[in-house]
Each structure stands twice: as C-alpha cells, then as structure tokens.
Enzyme design. Structure first.
Site, short mmCIF file in Angstrom:
data_model
loop_
_atom_site.label_atom_id
_atom_site.label_comp_id
_atom_site.label_asym_id
_atom_site.label_seq_id
_atom_site.Cartn_x
_atom_site.Cartn_y
_atom_site.Cartn_z
N THR A 116 41.54 51.66 40.11
CA THR A 116 42.39 51.00 39.12
C THR A 116 43.21 51.99 38.30
O THR A 116 42.77 53.13 38.06
CB THR A 116 41.50 50.20 38.16
OG1 THR A 116 42.26 49.77 37.04
CG2 THR A 116 40.34 51.02 37.62
N TYR A 140 35.22 49.82 31.91
CA TYR A 140 35.68 49.42 33.25
C TYR A 140 36.32 50.62 33.96
O TYR A 140 35.98 50.97 35.09
CB TYR A 140 36.66 48.25 33.14
CG TYR A 140 37.40 47.98 34.42
CD1 TYR A 140 36.70 47.57 35.56
CD2 TYR A 140 38.78 48.14 34.51
CE1 TYR A 140 37.36 47.34 36.75
CE2 TYR A 140 39.45 47.91 35.69
CZ TYR A 140 38.74 47.51 36.81
OH TYR A 140 39.40 47.29 37.98
N1 UFG Z 1 47.43 39.70 27.56
C1 UFG Z 1 47.85 38.84 26.56
N2 UFG Z 1 47.36 37.57 26.57
C2 UFG Z 1 46.48 37.11 27.50
C3 UFG Z 1 46.06 38.00 28.51
C4 UFG Z 1 46.55 39.29 28.52
O1 UFG Z 1 48.62 39.21 25.68
O2 UFG Z 1 46.07 35.94 27.43
C5 UFG Z 1 47.96 41.06 27.59
C6 UFG Z 1 46.91 42.15 27.51
O3 UFG Z 1 46.56 42.42 26.18
C7 UFG Z 1 47.59 43.29 28.23
C8 UFG Z 1 48.47 42.60 29.29
O4 UFG Z 1 48.60 41.25 28.84
O5 UFG Z 1 48.43 43.95 27.35
C9 UFG Z 1 47.85 42.60 30.66
O6 UFG Z 1 46.50 42.16 30.55
P1 UFG Z 1 45.62 41.73 31.80
O7 UFG Z 1 44.31 41.26 31.25
O8 UFG Z 1 46.38 40.79 32.64
O9 UFG Z 1 45.44 43.06 32.64
P2 UFG Z 1 44.95 44.50 32.17
O10 UFG Z 1 46.18 45.35 32.05
O11 UFG Z 1 44.04 44.46 31.03
O12 UFG Z 1 44.06 44.97 33.39
C10 UFG Z 1 44.51 44.87 34.69
C11 UFG Z 1 43.32 44.91 35.65
C12 UFG Z 1 42.72 46.26 35.67
C13 UFG Z 1 43.76 47.33 35.83
C14 UFG Z 1 44.84 47.19 34.84
C15 UFG Z 1 45.86 48.25 35.12
O13 UFG Z 1 42.34 43.97 35.30
O14 UFG Z 1 41.88 46.34 36.76
O15 UFG Z 1 45.38 45.90 34.97
O16 UFG Z 1 47.05 47.98 34.51
F1 UFG Z 1 43.20 48.53 35.63
#
Ligand code: UFG
Length: 325
Positions: A116, A140
């Site tokens: 990741t 993670y």
């Molecule tokens: N977000 C919101 N509202 C929501 C959900 C997410 O504002 O309801 C924001 C988060 O705070 C973040 C962005 O949208 O800023 C993306 O969040 P995600 O939960 O969709 O994804 P993440 O970036 O946290 O994590 C994902 C994968 C990981 C990977 C990462 C790399 O789950 O495995 O992307 O970018 F490492």
C-alpha cells in the site's frame, strides 16, 4: 498454471480471480470470509481457511501445489488500524509469515504481494517514487511495511521471487457488473459516496477541510480495480519470464481532492446529496499520488480505465445492482 489467491473472496481478490479465470489460469481461493463472500469467487474453488491457522494453510498449499501465490488477504482500514493495532499486526504480518512458511514447504517460487501507499506516510515529494523513504503514520501502513520486509528477507535467504505492489486508492468495480466492492462497515470515500447517492447512508462527511491543498481536502490517486489486477498479472508474467524481484507503485499519477470526488459522484449519479464537514480523521496523510513509471516500463503495465468518471460509474452500477438483489 496454478495460482493460489489469498483473500480471493474479497473486493480486490475477487476481481483478480475473475481476471485469472478468464485468462485460463487454474485458480484456487483461500479466504476466511471475514469480509469476503463465496458468491464473489467466479472461478475455481474456495477453501475457507484463515492464514493464522498454519496447519490448514500448509495443507491447502501442499495439496494444490501452486506455481505462484497472489496475497491479498489482509485487514485494510486505516481508522480501524489506529484503534486496533494488534489486529493488524496479527493478520497482516503474522498471516504473511505463515504464508511464506507454507510456501516454502510447498516449494512455491513466486509471490505477488498486495502492499500500500500507506507505507510512505507523509511523502516528502509528490508524486511518490518507490525508492522514496517509507515512514508510515498508521498501524495499517506499518503492518504492510513489516510484511514487505519479511518477504524481502525471505526472498534473500530462499531465492523466491516477489513483486510487491504498492496500491494507491483502489476503487470501482468489474465493468461487466458481476462483482464489486462489499464491506461490512464501509470507510472508503468512493464506496461511501455511492452508498449515499443510492440512499443507503444519509449523508457524506468530509474529514478535514483545512489541509494545505487547493480546496483544503485530502488528495488521493484513485485507480480502477481492474487496472490494478492487470498489474498483478503483468507482475506474475514478469517474474515467470525471469524478471527481478521488485517493488512497484500502482496508481495513475493524478490526484483528486475529497470534494472533487464527491462532486463527481453527484454529477454521475444525478443525486444532490448532503455533505457535512467533520474534523480530520486520524492517520490521514494530506496527499498521496503515485509515480508508476516503473510499473509501466518494467511490467509493461498499460492502464485502461484512467478516468475518475468511469471508476465512479462502475462503483455506482454495482451498488445499484447489489442493493436491488
Ligand atoms: N474520506 C472522507 N469521508 C469519508 C471517507 C473518506 O472525507 O466518508 C476521506 C479520507 O479522510 C481521506 C480520503 O477521503 O482523506 C480517502 O480515504 P479512504 O478511506 O477512501 O482511503 P485512504 O486514503 O484512507 O486509504 C486507502 C486504502 C489504503 C491505502 C491508501 C493509499 O485503504 O490501503 O488508500 O492512498 F494505503
């Protein structure tokens, strides 16, 4: 050729199984069904086994004798990992160690590992390259980085070949609509937004609008799940053809803010849903965008769906289909 897919009943794993099945590979899924579902395994058999159960895992590998393993099975939610770190070290690190041991017993020579972008933490430059420093900011990311280390050391001592793929934000669904993303407690942005657009969740929250970005919300590089799976296939072919073990970023090299994604979901769905502003989510880096030049050059990875609108369309189609079943 026999390929064992761990986590093959889950979101990305089931898309991989579909691609392998369509490509004529003999595929076997190993999954503990903690998130996945048997109905998403479109090709080959499913063995319900937890990677933490070494005996059962070893038995499956000795029986199936795969030529290669593609390892997806993992816990993948950043916020959950902050609350329950040991769950992540147990599943993601110990699960990988067990798998490596079982592979050694069964004489498996090739491993494709699902890592990741979270291993980079808060990158010092953007887009991020594979050789940039790794310094995760959540459990993670650490659990995946430790698993990467275990794979490299094991490769050094045994000669096993590996490809570590560091995914950026995977989203979207099978363009044919047969499978898609299902999560018991969805946290991912695009999945949550399409659930709001289809009336399953009342509103979407934006976690933090005070970041140093164009509109104050976090930037991510969203990559279509089928393009990601295609990269695994290319990596497998690369290793089998005698290519070197290596680490590859998988993303499109372009970032979108949270608000841009939400507005695109509104546009594609034609639903003007409610957006609420909330505080920052713990463990979130402000921006993550991939430099995937290496995957394109060495693996000859040629993404087909580099289009946010298409990613959202396929996610939305799946969501509409899935709730109507
Ligand atoms: N977000 C919101 N509202 C929501 C959900 C997410 O504002 O309801 C924001 C988060 O705070 C973040 C962005 O949208 O800023 C993306 O969040 P995600 O939960 O969709 O994804 P993440 O970036 O946290 O994590 C994902 C994968 C990981 C990977 C990462 C790399 O789950 O495995 O992307 O970018 F490492």
């Amino acid at each position: 050729m026999r390929i064992l897919v761990t986590g093959g009943a889950g979101y990305i794993g089931s898309h991989m199984v579909k691609l392998l099945g369509e490509g004529g590979y003999d595929v076997l899924t190993v999954d503990n069904l903690s998130e996945g579902s048997p109905q998403f395994v479109l090709y080959g058999a499913l063995r319900v086994v937890d990677l933490l159960n070494f005996k059962a895992l070893e038995e499956v590998l000795l029986e199936f004798k795969p030529h290669a393993v593609i390892h997806f099975a993992a816990k993948v939610k950043v916020p959950e990992s902050v609350k329950k770190p040991l769950l992540y070290y147990e599943n993601n690190l110990m699960g990988t160690v067990n798998l490596l041991q079982a592979m050694e017993r069964a004489g498996v020579k090739y491993l494709i590992f699902s890592s990741t972008a979270a291993v980079y933490g808060i990158p010092q430059r953007m887009p991020v390259k594979e050789e940039d420093p790794t310094n995760p900011i959540n459990p993670y990311g650490w659990s995946k980085l430790f698993a990467e280390r275990a794979i490299r050391d094991y490769s050094y001592s045994t000669g096993i070949k590996y490809a570590i793929l560091r995914y950026f934000n995977v989203a979207g669904a099978d363009p044919e609509g047969r499978i898609g993303q299902v999560s018991k407690e969805p946290t991912h942005l695009i999945l949550r937004a399409v659930k709001v657009a289809t009336g399953q969740i009342p509103y979407i929250e934006v976690f933090g609008a005070d970041y140093n970005t164009s509109d104050g919300t976090c930037i991510r590089d969203y990559v279509h799940v089928m393009d990601l799976c295609e990269a695994h296939l290319r990596a497998l072919e690369h290793l089998i053809a005698g290519g070197e073990s290596d680490v590859f970023n998988i993303g499109y090299g372009r970032g979108y803010t949270v608000l841009e994604v939400i507005n695109k979901v509104k546009e594609v769905s034609k639903v003007d849903f409610e957006v609420r502003y909330a505080s920052r989510r713990e463990g979130d880096p402000p921006a993550l965008v991939a430099d995937s030049t290496k995957a394109k050059e060495i693996l000859q990875w040629k993404p087909k769906y580099d289009d946010l609108e298409f990613i959202i369309k396929t996610a939305l189609n799946w969501e509409r289909k899935y709730i109507n079943r």
